[in-house]
Design a protein around this motif. Structure first.
Motif, PDB file in Angstrom:
ATOM      1  N   VAL A   1      18.380  12.184   6.726  1.00 12.46           N
ATOM      2  CA  VAL A   1      18.172  11.336   5.556  1.00 12.46           C
ATOM      3  C   VAL A   1      17.330  10.131   5.972  1.00 12.46           C
ATOM      4  CG1 VAL A   1      19.239  10.049   3.678  1.00 12.46           C
ATOM      5  CG2 VAL A   1      20.416  12.036   4.658  1.00 12.46           C
ATOM      6  N   PHE A   2      16.210   9.946   5.307  1.00 11.92           N
ATOM      7  CA  PHE A   2      15.327   8.817   5.570  1.00 11.92           C
ATOM      8  C   PHE A   2      15.515   7.784   4.467  1.00 11.92           C
ATOM      9  CE2 PHE A   2      13.283  12.573   7.366  1.00 11.92           C
ATOM     10  CZ  PHE A   2      13.002  12.157   8.653  1.00 11.92           C
ATOM     11  N   VAL A   3      15.799   6.540   4.856  1.00 12.74           N
ATOM     12  CA  VAL A   3      15.894   5.461   3.865  1.00 12.74           C
ATOM     13  C   VAL A   3      14.481   4.987   3.565  1.00 12.74           C
ATOM     14  CG1 VAL A   3      16.783   3.168   3.368  1.00 12.74           C
ATOM     15  CG2 VAL A   3      18.208   4.822   4.608  1.00 12.74           C
ATOM     16  N   SER A   4      14.030   5.273   2.367  1.00 10.16           N
ATOM     17  CA  SER A   4      12.673   4.940   1.927  1.00 10.16           C
ATOM     18  C   SER A   4      12.716   3.673   1.085  1.00 10.16           C
ATOM     19  CB  SER A   4      12.077   6.126   1.166  1.00 10.16           C
ATOM     20  OG  SER A   4      10.744   5.883   0.802  1.00 10.16           O
ATOM     21  N   SER A   5      11.894   3.595   0.068  1.00 10.70           N
ATOM     22  CA  SER A   5      11.845   2.392  -0.772  1.00 10.70           C
ATOM     23  C   SER A   5      11.088   2.684  -2.059  1.00 10.70           C
ATOM     24  CB  SER A   5      11.136   1.254  -0.026  1.00 10.70           C
ATOM     25  OG  SER A   5      10.924   0.142  -0.884  1.00 10.70           O
ATOM     26  N   ASP A   6      11.492   1.990  -3.125  1.00  6.75           N
ATOM     27  CA  ASP A   6      10.704   2.042  -4.355  1.00  6.75           C
ATOM     28  C   ASP A   6       9.275   1.558  -4.116  1.00  6.75           C
ATOM     29  OD1 ASP A   6      12.794   2.929  -6.082  1.00  6.75           O
ATOM     30  OD2 ASP A   6      13.604   0.901  -6.122  1.00  6.75           O
ATOM     31  N   ALA A   7       9.091   0.740  -3.077  1.00  4.42           N
ATOM     32  CA  ALA A   7       7.751   0.227  -2.755  1.00  4.42           C
ATOM     33  C   ALA A   7       6.808   1.323  -2.284  1.00  4.42           C
ATOM     34  CB  ALA A   7       7.843  -0.865  -1.693  1.00  4.42           C
TER      35      ALA A   7
ATOM     36  N   THR B   1       6.073   3.827  -4.055  1.00  4.53           N
ATOM     37  CA  THR B   1       5.348   4.272  -5.255  1.00  4.53           C
ATOM     38  C   THR B   1       5.038   3.142  -6.226  1.00  4.53           C
ATOM     39  OG1 THR B   1       7.439   4.829  -6.359  1.00  4.53           O
ATOM     40  CG2 THR B   1       6.323   6.591  -5.140  1.00  4.53           C
ATOM     41  N   ILE B   2       5.567   1.930  -5.942  1.00  3.48           N
ATOM     42  CA  ILE B   2       5.275   0.745  -6.748  1.00  3.48           C
ATOM     43  C   ILE B   2       4.494  -0.233  -5.874  1.00  3.48           C
ATOM     44  CG2 ILE B   2       6.268  -1.200  -8.020  1.00  3.48           C
ATOM     45  CD1 ILE B   2       8.718   0.560  -8.541  1.00  3.48           C
ATOM     46  N   PHE B   3       3.509  -0.909  -6.445  1.00 11.03           N
ATOM     47  CA  PHE B   3       2.590  -1.694  -5.622  1.00 11.03           C
ATOM     48  C   PHE B   3       2.792  -3.193  -5.828  1.00 11.03           C
ATOM     49  CE2 PHE B   3       0.883   2.434  -6.701  1.00 11.03           C
ATOM     50  CZ  PHE B   3       0.740   2.980  -5.433  1.00 11.03           C
ATOM     51  N   PHE B   4       3.427  -3.818  -4.831  1.00 10.07           N
ATOM     52  CA  PHE B   4       3.610  -5.265  -4.820  1.00 10.07           C
ATOM     53  C   PHE B   4       2.488  -5.909  -4.019  1.00 10.07           C
ATOM     54  CE2 PHE B   4       8.035  -3.762  -5.317  1.00 10.07           C
ATOM     55  CZ  PHE B   4       8.411  -4.483  -6.440  1.00 10.07           C
ATOM     56  N   ASN B   5       1.980  -7.041  -4.486  1.00  6.00           N
ATOM     57  CA  ASN B   5       0.967  -7.764  -3.721  1.00  6.00           C
ATOM     58  C   ASN B   5       1.499  -8.125  -2.347  1.00  6.00           C
ATOM     59  OD1 ASN B   5      -0.528  -7.657  -6.046  1.00  6.00           O
ATOM     60  ND2 ASN B   5      -0.647  -9.853  -6.381  1.00  6.00           N
ATOM     61  N   GLY B   6       0.733  -7.803  -1.313  1.00 11.01           N
ATOM     62  CA  GLY B   6       1.107  -8.155   0.046  1.00 11.01           C
ATOM     63  C   GLY B   6       1.990  -7.144   0.757  1.00 11.01           C
ATOM     64  N   TRP B   7       2.415  -6.087   0.057  1.00 12.96           N
ATOM     65  CA  TRP B   7       3.370  -5.131   0.637  1.00 12.96           C
ATOM     66  C   TRP B   7       2.704  -3.824   1.075  1.00 12.96           C
ATOM     67  CZ3 TRP B   7       9.027  -4.829  -1.304  1.00 12.96           C
ATOM     68  CH2 TRP B   7       9.562  -6.117  -1.451  1.00 12.96           C
ATOM     69  N   ALA B   8       1.416  -3.820   1.276  1.00 17.07           N
ATOM     70  CA  ALA B   8       0.724  -2.556   1.563  1.00 17.07           C
ATOM     71  C   ALA B   8       1.219  -1.897   2.841  1.00 17.07           C
ATOM     72  CB  ALA B   8      -0.782  -2.790   1.647  1.00 17.07           C
ATOM     73  N   ALA B   9       1.500  -2.689   3.865  1.00 14.21           N
ATOM     74  CA  ALA B   9       1.963  -2.104   5.127  1.00 14.21           C
ATOM     75  C   ALA B   9       3.315  -1.418   4.925  1.00 14.21           C
ATOM     76  CB  ALA B   9       2.055  -3.183   6.210  1.00 14.21           C
ATOM     77  N   TYR B  10       4.246  -2.153   4.346  1.00 12.64           N
ATOM     78  CA  TYR B  10       5.597  -1.621   4.133  1.00 12.64           C
ATOM     79  C   TYR B  10       5.577  -0.417   3.190  1.00 12.64           C
ATOM     80  CZ  TYR B  10      10.548  -1.577   2.752  1.00 12.64           C
ATOM     81  OH  TYR B  10      11.849  -1.219   2.494  1.00 12.64           O
ATOM     82  N   GLY B  11       4.944  -0.576   2.038  1.00 13.37           N
ATOM     83  CA  GLY B  11       4.942   0.494   1.048  1.00 13.37           C
ATOM     84  C   GLY B  11       4.287   1.764   1.551  1.00 13.37           C
ATOM     85  N   SER B  12       3.182   1.620   2.267  1.00  8.76           N
ATOM     86  CA  SER B  12       2.491   2.814   2.766  1.00  8.76           C
ATOM     87  C   SER B  12       3.297   3.509   3.858  1.00  8.76           C
ATOM     88  CB  SER B  12       1.095   2.452   3.277  1.00  8.76           C
ATOM     89  OG  SER B  12       1.147   1.537   4.366  1.00  8.76           O
TER      90      SER B  12
ATOM     91  N   LYS C   1       6.531   3.681   3.953  1.00  3.32           N
ATOM     92  CA  LYS C   1       7.596   4.413   3.269  1.00  3.32           C
ATOM     93  C   LYS C   1       7.036   5.632   2.534  1.00  3.32           C
ATOM     94  CE  LYS C   1      11.034   1.815   4.509  1.00  3.32           C
ATOM     95  NZ  LYS C   1      12.096   2.326   5.412  1.00  3.32           N
ATOM     96  N   ALA C   2       5.822   5.519   2.010  1.00  4.70           N
ATOM     97  CA  ALA C   2       5.187   6.692   1.404  1.00  4.70           C
ATOM     98  C   ALA C   2       4.968   7.777   2.456  1.00  4.70           C
ATOM     99  CB  ALA C   2       3.857   6.302   0.758  1.00  4.70           C
ATOM    100  N   ALA C   3       4.609   7.368   3.669  1.00  3.04           N
ATOM    101  CA  ALA C   3       4.447   8.326   4.761  1.00  3.04           C
ATOM    102  C   ALA C   3       5.770   9.004   5.097  1.00  3.04           C
ATOM    103  CB  ALA C   3       3.876   7.617   5.994  1.00  3.04           C
ATOM    104  N   ILE C   4       6.855   8.244   5.060  1.00  3.00           N
ATOM    105  CA  ILE C   4       8.190   8.811   5.316  1.00  3.00           C
ATOM    106  C   ILE C   4       8.544   9.859   4.271  1.00  3.00           C
ATOM    107  CG2 ILE C   4      10.636   8.201   5.023  1.00  3.00           C
ATOM    108  CD1 ILE C   4       9.760   7.923   7.867  1.00  3.00           C
ATOM    109  N   ASN C   5       8.208   9.586   3.008  1.00  5.61           N
ATOM    110  CA  ASN C   5       8.486  10.560   1.955  1.00  5.61           C
ATOM    111  C   ASN C   5       7.807  11.894   2.248  1.00  5.61           C
ATOM    112  OD1 ASN C   5       9.689   8.339   0.752  1.00  5.61           O
ATOM    113  ND2 ASN C   5       8.136   8.107  -0.843  1.00  5.61           N
TER     114      ASN C   5
END
Length: 256
Positions: A135-141, A143-154, A156-160
């Protein structure tokens, strides 16, 4: 040696990770747990509380040698591995893409993506034997784009995608990525207190309002879903990325 399941949990010393351990300890399957964190204080407290069922490794998950130590500890102490929960993660750097620091991005990816790759890939030979689960703990980030969160969000998208790849390749292993929602943890403290400069003012205000209005999730709510999936995840959710509150996860959610 006991046949009760053995689950590895990274980032186990606090927040969602510590709550996952508590949910596992309360499960009827009576699982044994190997906790992992950079700091030992929270891990020591868990070992004292559950001396027969909890052991731990202190180390930096971004180091490949830590993955080796985790696998070795699980097998030496408990003799098997039935589940891996990749929960450890960091949010920094929070900054616009135009100001991206490649060095900072690499540090985040080492923890958020490459560490789970290292641990899960090394665990796969044992998980094949037990028809285990990851089980990988991912994030709503993711698939949702917050300003400044590109590193974190991407990351987690890779983990998915990675979870889906394992499910496709390993027919005897269940893998899933779960977004835990917006949880009342130290990460939220940092968002409110330390990361406003890299975010938009409206988004920063949004996180403050969630805290001020008591709308942050208690850790045990998503932790129960993650813990239960590591013990009995199955069926057509294999390989998916889902939110903790998805209807298809109703049987895994914290029962009222």
């Amino acid at each position: 040696m006991s046949s009760s399941p053995v689950i590895i949990v990274t980032g186990a010393s606090r927040g969602i990770g510590a709550s996952i351990v508590e949910q596992l300890m309360a499960a009827p399957e009576q699982p044994r747990v190997v906790g992992v964190s950079r700091s030992s204080a929270g891990l020591e407290a868990l070992e004292k509380k559950y001396p027969e069922r909890f052991t731990y490794v202190t180390g930096d998950v971004a180091k490949d040698s830590t993955s080796d130590a985790i696998i070795s500890r699980a097998l030496e102490k408990f003799g098997r591995i039935d589940g891996v929960i990749c929960n450890a993660g960091v949010l920094e750097p929070i900054a616009p893409v135009a100001k991206a620091s490649l060095e900072d991005w690499k540090k985040l990816y080492d923890i958020n993506f490459f560490a789970p790759v290292s641990l899960s890939s090394k665990a796969i030979p044992e998980l094949r034997k037990t028809h285990g689960r990851i089980v990988f703990v991912s994030s709503d980030a993711s698939t949702i784009f917050f300003n400044g969160w590109a590193a974190y969000g991407s990351s987690k998208a890779a983990i998915n995608h990675y979870a889906g790849s394992i499910a496709a390749e390993e027919k005897d292993i269940f893998a899933i990525a779960i977004a835990p929602g917006i949880v009342d943890t130290n990460m939220q403290n940092n968002i409110r207190d330390n990361f406003g400069e890299g975010m938009s003012s409206d988004e920063h205000k949004f996180f403050h309002e969630l805290h001020n209005t008591g709308k942050l999730l208690p850790p045990q709510i998503p932790a129960a879903v993650v813990a239960n999936l590591s013990l009995r995840g199955s069926g057509d959710i294999n390989g998916k990325y889902l939110s903790y509150d998805a209807e298809t996860l109703a049987s895994y959610q914290l029962q009222k």
